[in-house]
Design an enzyme around this catalytic site. Structure first.
Site, PDB file in Angstrom:
ATOM      1  N   SER A 104      13.945   7.119  11.663  1.00 15.77           N
ATOM      2  CA  SER A 104      15.152   7.483  10.706  1.00 15.77           C
ATOM      3  C   SER A 104      14.454   7.438   9.245  1.00 15.77           C
ATOM      4  O   SER A 104      13.865   8.364   9.074  1.00 15.77           O
ATOM      5  CB  SER A 104      16.304   6.648  10.843  1.00 15.77           C
ATOM      6  OG  SER A 104      17.442   7.103  10.175  1.00 15.77           O
ATOM      7  N   HIS A 256      20.348   8.007  18.647  1.00 18.50           N
ATOM      8  CA  HIS A 256      19.504   7.995  17.378  1.00 18.50           C
ATOM      9  C   HIS A 256      18.427   6.685  17.535  1.00 18.50           C
ATOM     10  O   HIS A 256      17.409   6.808  16.833  1.00 18.50           O
ATOM     11  CB  HIS A 256      20.719   7.594  16.052  1.00 18.50           C
ATOM     12  CG  HIS A 256      19.655   7.974  14.994  1.00 18.50           C
ATOM     13  ND1 HIS A 256      18.990   8.790  14.310  1.00 18.50           N
ATOM     14  CD2 HIS A 256      19.757   6.806  13.976  1.00 18.50           C
ATOM     15  CE1 HIS A 256      18.531   8.478  13.236  1.00 18.50           C
ATOM     16  NE2 HIS A 256      18.756   7.143  12.936  1.00 18.50           N
TER      17      HIS A 256
END
Length: 282
Positions: A104, A256
């Site tokens: 991320s 994610h």
């Protein structure tokens, strides 16, 4: 698998106190440096680290103001400054053949390291990397100067609760257990984190542009969850196009939080990328 040797450290890099861990560190071994994402810490790689530490020196760090690192109110939390922390850490430890792996926001820090000092990096592994975000909105930046603005930041980030936040980033909610909830609750327990985040709102200069990315020539592996709600799949594919020496892999029914959701799969693809057909044990 040999018994893991872990050492924990605090040291000043780029003018701020940084917590980092060394797992089976030896200066002559190739190294993987794992860099976590927003509102996270080294904790997020706890399931991935054991899969590599027989062969690599593994380094994890808590990017300020997260985890156990300093929550400075004077440090400039730009990507460039965060990247300089990583560069100074790599140089201090005299790491060799460094693979930088970021999840991320950590992926964007990795890309900034590769841009600022390519000699520090041999390869990049980007896990649902942040990409193509602009600087913070002008109105939000101005609001950050209001006294006690950090309380609004805390309320906004906490509105779904830790469980709700995890359910947003993990596709299979059955994976969310008490250990995970406890580990990701920590940032919400210290108001200094949110005070420092008001600085980060002002300082974040935006992700690297396509032009900048096209100048990064390091071999790169991009792994994405097809159910990623934070950094959608199409941004991963665009990033692959801009990084000229890159490989893109998407994983079905994965969200994610790749290091938590599928560490074995991530490790397998990383081994293929780093060694080709050679087995990790060879």
């Amino acid at each position: 698998m040999t018994e893991s040797k872990i050492t924990c450290h605090q040291r000043t890099f780029n003018g701020v106190n940084v917590y980092y861990e060394c797992h089976n560190y030896h200066p002559d071994k190739p190294a993987i440096v794992f860099i976590h994402g927003f509102l996270s810490s080294s904790f997020s790689f706890r399931r991935l680290i054991p899969l590599f530490e027989d062969t690599f020196s593994i380094i994890t760090l808590d990017l300020p103001p997260f985890g156990r690192s300093e929550k400075s109110l004077t440090f400039q939390y730009s990507y460039k400054n965060l990247a300089r922390i990583v560069i100074e850490l790599i140089e201090y430890l005299k790491l060799k053949d460094v693979v930088l792996s970021g999840h991320s926001m950590g992926g964007q820090v990795c890309l900034n390291v590769a841009k600022l000092k390519p000699s520090c990096v041999s390869k990049l592994v980007l896990l649902c990397s942040s990409a193509y975000l602009g600087p913070s909105h002008y109105g939000l930046v101005m609001s950050s100067y209001v006294p006690f603005f950090y309380l609004w930041v805390k309320t906004w980030l906490s509105r779904k609760g830790v469980l709700g936040n995890l359910q947003n980033v993990v596709f299979d909610h059955k994976l969310i257990d008490e250990e995970m909830i406890d580990g990701y609750t920590e940032p919400f327990l210290d108001d200094r984190t949110f005070m420092a985040l008001t600085r980060m709102i002002r300082d974040r200069e935006g992700d690297l542009s396509s032009k900048d990315l096209q100048h990064i020539k390091k071999p790169s592996l991009l792994i994405w969850g097809e159910e990623d709600r934070v950094v959608p799949l199409h941004l991963g594919r665009k990033l692959k196009d801009d990084l000229t020496d890159s490989t893109f892999i998407s994983l079905k029914e994965i969200g994610h939080l790749l290091p938590e959701e599928c560490p074995d799969i991530v490790q397998s693809h990383m081994v293929d990328f780093l060694y080709g057909e050679k087995a990790l044990s060879q």
